[in-house]
Design a protein around this motif. Sequence first.
Motif, PDB file in Angstrom:
ATOM      1  N   GLY A  21       0.790  -1.223   0.000  1.00 30.26           N
ATOM      2  CA  GLY A  21       0.000   0.000   0.000  1.00 30.26           C
ATOM      3  C   GLY A  21       0.819   1.267   0.000  1.00 30.26           C
ATOM      4  N   GLU A  22       2.120   1.158  -0.264  1.00 28.48           N
ATOM      5  CA  GLU A  22       2.995   2.334  -0.280  1.00 28.48           C
ATOM      6  C   GLU A  22       2.897   3.107  -1.592  1.00 28.48           C
ATOM      7  OE1 GLU A  22       6.915   0.836   0.573  1.00 28.48           O
ATOM      8  OE2 GLU A  22       6.260  -0.047   2.472  1.00 28.48           O
ATOM      9  N   ILE A  23       2.476   2.435  -2.648  1.00 27.42           N
ATOM     10  CA  ILE A  23       2.288   3.056  -3.956  1.00 27.42           C
ATOM     11  C   ILE A  23       0.856   2.751  -4.386  1.00 27.42           C
ATOM     12  CG2 ILE A  23       2.978   3.037  -6.389  1.00 27.42           C
ATOM     13  CD1 ILE A  23       5.789   2.240  -5.495  1.00 27.42           C
ATOM     14  N   PRO A  24       0.097   3.778  -4.796  1.00 25.23           N
ATOM     15  CA  PRO A  24      -1.287   3.518  -5.210  1.00 25.23           C
ATOM     16  C   PRO A  24      -1.339   2.769  -6.536  1.00 25.23           C
ATOM     17  CG  PRO A  24      -0.716   5.823  -5.580  1.00 25.23           C
ATOM     18  CD  PRO A  24       0.460   5.182  -4.878  1.00 25.23           C
ATOM     19  N   ASN A  25      -2.479   2.116  -6.757  1.00 30.37           N
ATOM     20  CA  ASN A  25      -2.718   1.420  -8.020  1.00 30.37           C
ATOM     21  C   ASN A  25      -4.199   1.471  -8.315  1.00 30.37           C
ATOM     22  OD1 ASN A  25      -4.073  -1.464  -7.548  1.00 30.37           O
ATOM     23  ND2 ASN A  25      -2.805  -0.951  -5.779  1.00 30.37           N
ATOM     24  N   ARG A  26      -4.546   1.146  -9.539  1.00 32.13           N
ATOM     25  CA  ARG A  26      -5.957   1.050  -9.941  1.00 32.13           C
ATOM     26  C   ARG A  26      -6.321  -0.439  -9.925  1.00 32.13           C
ATOM     27  NH1 ARG A  26      -5.749   3.416 -15.352  1.00 32.13           N
ATOM     28  NH2 ARG A  26      -7.790   2.470 -15.543  1.00 32.13           N
ATOM     29  N   THR A  27      -6.764  -0.912  -8.770  1.00 38.03           N
ATOM     30  CA  THR A  27      -7.051  -2.324  -8.561  1.00 38.03           C
ATOM     31  C   THR A  27      -8.218  -2.786  -9.410  1.00 38.03           C
ATOM     32  OG1 THR A  27      -6.204  -2.246  -6.301  1.00 38.03           O
ATOM     33  CG2 THR A  27      -7.709  -4.049  -6.826  1.00 38.03           C
ATOM     34  N   VAL A  28      -8.027  -3.935 -10.050  1.00 39.82           N
ATOM     35  CA  VAL A  28      -9.072  -4.605 -10.825  1.00 39.82           C
ATOM     36  C   VAL A  28      -9.647  -5.753  -9.998  1.00 39.82           C
ATOM     37  CG1 VAL A  28      -9.497  -6.010 -12.889  1.00 39.82           C
ATOM     38  CG2 VAL A  28      -8.007  -3.997 -13.030  1.00 39.82           C
ATOM     39  N   TYR A  29      -8.772  -6.447  -9.262  1.00 42.94           N
ATOM     40  CA  TYR A  29      -9.185  -7.627  -8.491  1.00 42.94           C
ATOM     41  C   TYR A  29      -8.151  -7.874  -7.400  1.00 42.94           C
ATOM     42  CZ  TYR A  29     -10.227 -12.501  -7.379  1.00 42.94           C
ATOM     43  OH  TYR A  29     -10.538 -13.670  -6.735  1.00 42.94           O
ATOM     44  N   GLU A  30      -8.640  -8.355  -6.262  1.00 47.56           N
ATOM     45  CA  GLU A  30      -7.730  -8.749  -5.193  1.00 47.56           C
ATOM     46  C   GLU A  30      -8.375  -9.848  -4.378  1.00 47.56           C
ATOM     47  OE1 GLU A  30      -4.967  -6.827  -1.661  1.00 47.56           O
ATOM     48  OE2 GLU A  30      -6.552  -5.597  -2.544  1.00 47.56           O
ATOM     49  N   ILE A  40       0.450   1.115 -15.650  1.00 48.49           N
ATOM     50  CA  ILE A  40       0.539   2.575 -15.779  1.00 48.49           C
ATOM     51  C   ILE A  40       1.007   3.007 -17.166  1.00 48.49           C
ATOM     52  CG2 ILE A  40       0.861   2.972 -13.308  1.00 48.49           C
ATOM     53  CD1 ILE A  40       3.858   3.461 -13.935  1.00 48.49           C
ATOM     54  N   ASN A  41       1.510   2.077 -17.963  1.00 50.78           N
ATOM     55  CA  ASN A  41       1.958   2.365 -19.323  1.00 50.78           C
ATOM     56  C   ASN A  41       1.343   1.316 -20.260  1.00 50.78           C
ATOM     57  OD1 ASN A  41       3.339   3.480 -21.485  1.00 50.78           O
ATOM     58  ND2 ASN A  41       5.183   2.288 -21.088  1.00 50.78           N
ATOM     59  N   PRO A  42       0.017   1.388 -20.484  1.00 54.59           N
ATOM     60  CA  PRO A  42      -0.663   0.314 -21.221  1.00 54.59           C
ATOM     61  C   PRO A  42      -0.175   0.165 -22.653  1.00 54.59           C
ATOM     62  CG  PRO A  42      -2.138   2.179 -20.880  1.00 54.59           C
ATOM     63  CD  PRO A  42      -0.891   2.459 -20.102  1.00 54.59           C
ATOM     64  N   GLN A  43      -0.046  -1.103 -23.056  1.00 58.20           N
ATOM     65  CA  GLN A  43       0.389  -1.450 -24.405  1.00 58.20           C
ATOM     66  C   GLN A  43      -0.760  -1.968 -25.264  1.00 58.20           C
ATOM     67  OE1 GLN A  43       3.814  -0.851 -25.137  1.00 58.20           O
ATOM     68  NE2 GLN A  43       3.512   0.133 -23.162  1.00 58.20           N
ATOM     69  N   ALA A  44      -1.969  -1.973 -24.718  1.00 54.30           N
ATOM     70  CA  ALA A  44      -3.184  -2.396 -25.422  1.00 54.30           C
ATOM     71  C   ALA A  44      -4.348  -1.696 -24.724  1.00 54.30           C
ATOM     72  CB  ALA A  44      -3.340  -3.918 -25.346  1.00 54.30           C
ATOM     73  N   PRO A  45      -5.531  -1.664 -25.364  1.00 55.34           N
ATOM     74  CA  PRO A  45      -6.675  -1.013 -24.704  1.00 55.34           C
ATOM     75  C   PRO A  45      -6.934  -1.555 -23.293  1.00 55.34           C
ATOM     76  CG  PRO A  45      -7.196  -1.427 -26.994  1.00 55.34           C
ATOM     77  CD  PRO A  45      -5.864  -2.107 -26.716  1.00 55.34           C
ATOM     78  N   THR A  46      -6.771  -2.851 -23.113  1.00 48.48           N
ATOM     79  CA  THR A  46      -6.803  -3.446 -21.777  1.00 48.48           C
ATOM     80  C   THR A  46      -5.416  -4.002 -21.497  1.00 48.48           C
ATOM     81  OG1 THR A  46      -9.134  -4.048 -21.996  1.00 48.48           O
ATOM     82  CG2 THR A  46      -7.848  -5.222 -20.316  1.00 48.48           C
ATOM     83  N   HIS A  47      -4.802  -3.536 -20.425  1.00 50.53           N
ATOM     84  CA  HIS A  47      -3.481  -4.023 -20.020  1.00 50.53           C
ATOM     85  C   HIS A  47      -3.466  -4.040 -18.497  1.00 50.53           C
ATOM     86  CE1 HIS A  47       1.206  -3.630 -20.384  1.00 50.53           C
ATOM     87  NE2 HIS A  47       0.833  -4.664 -19.618  1.00 50.53           N
ATOM     88  N   VAL A  48      -3.608  -5.247 -17.961  1.00 46.47           N
ATOM     89  CA  VAL A  48      -3.678  -5.446 -16.522  1.00 46.47           C
ATOM     90  C   VAL A  48      -2.514  -6.334 -16.108  1.00 46.47           C
ATOM     91  CG1 VAL A  48      -5.062  -6.531 -14.685  1.00 46.47           C
ATOM     92  CG2 VAL A  48      -6.168  -5.096 -16.421  1.00 46.47           C
ATOM     93  N   LEU A  49      -1.935  -6.036 -14.964  1.00 45.06           N
ATOM     94  CA  LEU A  49      -0.898  -6.873 -14.370  1.00 45.06           C
ATOM     95  C   LEU A  49      -1.523  -7.685 -13.245  1.00 45.06           C
ATOM     96  CD1 LEU A  49       1.921  -4.203 -14.083  1.00 45.06           C
ATOM     97  CD2 LEU A  49       1.674  -5.951 -15.828  1.00 45.06           C
TER      98      LEU A  49
END
Length: 127
Positions: A21-30, A40-49
């Motif tokens: 939690g030290e760096i924010p993110n845009r969570t999709v699932y947890e 943060i640097n998407p290579q496609a319209p949807t790019h999730v890690l």
Amino acid sequence: MPIDPTLPYDDHNVFAKILRGEIPNRTVYEDEWALAFHDINPQAPTHVLVIPKGPYVSWDDFSAGASAEEIAGFVRAVGHVARSLGLVEPGYRLLANIGQHGHQEVPHLHVHLFGGKPLGPMLARFD
């Protein structure tokens, strides 16, 4: 700069900081096994890690050292994210960069999930 996946886990890497939690993110699932968030640097319209919550450098490290529950939970999380984003049809790509030849940049296992457009061939042909 690509990393050496045989080095010990570095708990100061960016994904470890995101997990704490030290760096924010845009969570999709947890869940208890994995965290998925928008790149943060998407290579496609949807790019999730998707990253496991355990301290694993690479796929090799994860497959050798994670428990069966961690492995199942991580794989299920990847599938859940793909389904929840509506990517199963027409399709998507998973990519895990490992080591120097694979151009791994963060020393924490992560899977890129790409979708939202035709992605082209996997790799250019080589001779």
